[in-house]
Design an enzyme around this catalytic site. Sequence first.
Site, mmCIF file in Angstrom:
data_model
loop_
_atom_site.group_PDB
_atom_site.id
_atom_site.type_symbol
_atom_site.label_atom_id
_atom_site.label_comp_id
_atom_site.label_asym_id
_atom_site.label_seq_id
_atom_site.Cartn_x
_atom_site.Cartn_y
_atom_site.Cartn_z
ATOM 1 N N GLU A 61 0.799 -1.220 -0.118
ATOM 2 C CA GLU A 61 -0.055 0.153 0.030
ATOM 3 C C GLU A 61 0.818 1.162 -0.122
ATOM 4 O OE1 GLU A 61 -2.377 0.310 3.575
ATOM 5 O OE2 GLU A 61 -1.015 -0.178 4.857
ATOM 6 N N THR A 261 -2.647 2.871 7.346
ATOM 7 C CA THR A 261 -1.649 4.047 6.689
ATOM 8 C C THR A 261 -2.328 4.672 5.424
ATOM 9 O OG1 THR A 261 -0.253 2.117 5.820
ATOM 10 C CG2 THR A 261 0.466 2.954 7.929
ATOM 11 N N CYS A 262 -2.698 4.073 4.703
ATOM 12 C CA CYS A 262 -3.401 4.398 3.463
ATOM 13 C C CYS A 262 -4.460 5.444 3.553
ATOM 14 C CB CYS A 262 -3.599 3.371 2.305
ATOM 15 S SG CYS A 262 -4.995 2.037 2.907
ATOM 16 N N PHE A 263 -5.097 5.385 4.858
ATOM 17 C CA PHE A 263 -6.213 6.243 5.098
ATOM 18 C C PHE A 263 -5.960 7.287 6.281
ATOM 19 C CE2 PHE A 263 -8.388 2.521 3.683
ATOM 20 C CZ PHE A 263 -9.016 2.950 2.564
#
Length: 295
Positions: A61, A261-263
């Site tokens: 990601e 972590t991607c959000f």
Amino acid sequence: GPPYFINACSGECNPEHLKYFRFTGRLLGKALMEHQNVPAYLALPLFKHILYTPITFSDLEFVDTELFRNLSWLRENSDVDALSLTFTVRSGLGSYTASGDVRELVPGGAERIVSDENKDEYLRLVFQDRMLDSIRPQLAELLQGLYEVIPANMLAVFDYQEMELLLCGLPDIDVNDWRRNTVYLGAYARMGERNKVIQWFWQWVEGLSYEDRARLLQFCTGSSRPPAQGFKALASNDGLFRRFSIQSMPRGEHLWPRAHTCFNKIDLPRYANFAELEMFLSRSIDMAAEGFSMD
């Protein structure tokens, strides 16, 4: 902007690209050797490559959010043969998009349909191709250049978070700015900062050392550094602005926080007291430094 990772198609942009990667490795090594900070925010998987730390599926990601999302869906759903996927990827400047030349992951891959029975193999091959095989020559030159200046065994004493701090320096994290630009979700939405757990969280953050604040930020967002414009400019891996958020989590099977972590989001259990919150959060950022993942 987003952290740097190796462009698998660099050779199509410059025929001398491998020399540039060797030079970049030497430059990074010289900066580390002479304690000079550089504004080169490398993607987490690249630090792991440098330190020979195993790459996990969740690391994808940090490099390709869309591919990570698609492969996650594939992993969690059935009847995937209806998608008519084959054991191929697209190479060239259109890699992992609708354009580019088709390249087989295995001999005869163009004729081999992805099914529920073989999708685990397909996921493993695509992941390996994206994170290693497609960038192998560039990565080899980068590491060769770095290790010419600092031998790999001298770097082995660091984890990837310490490596980022050594290379980029200790970030200045303004906790008040962080608080002002935080969104509260779930059970924490109604009272926001007046919620007991949220008050304990910020009390804990304020008591952390600069280094541990950087570790917490990396645990939650994938980077130990806030944007130059402050937390209002925090972005997700796709480049879109996405503020830091704290999502409530019921007290279930475990009391570990979970990071997305991607959000730029952390799922925070509804702890019973400050001591409980402090124990589980402190252990989580320590385990993250050792490569532990809840995903």
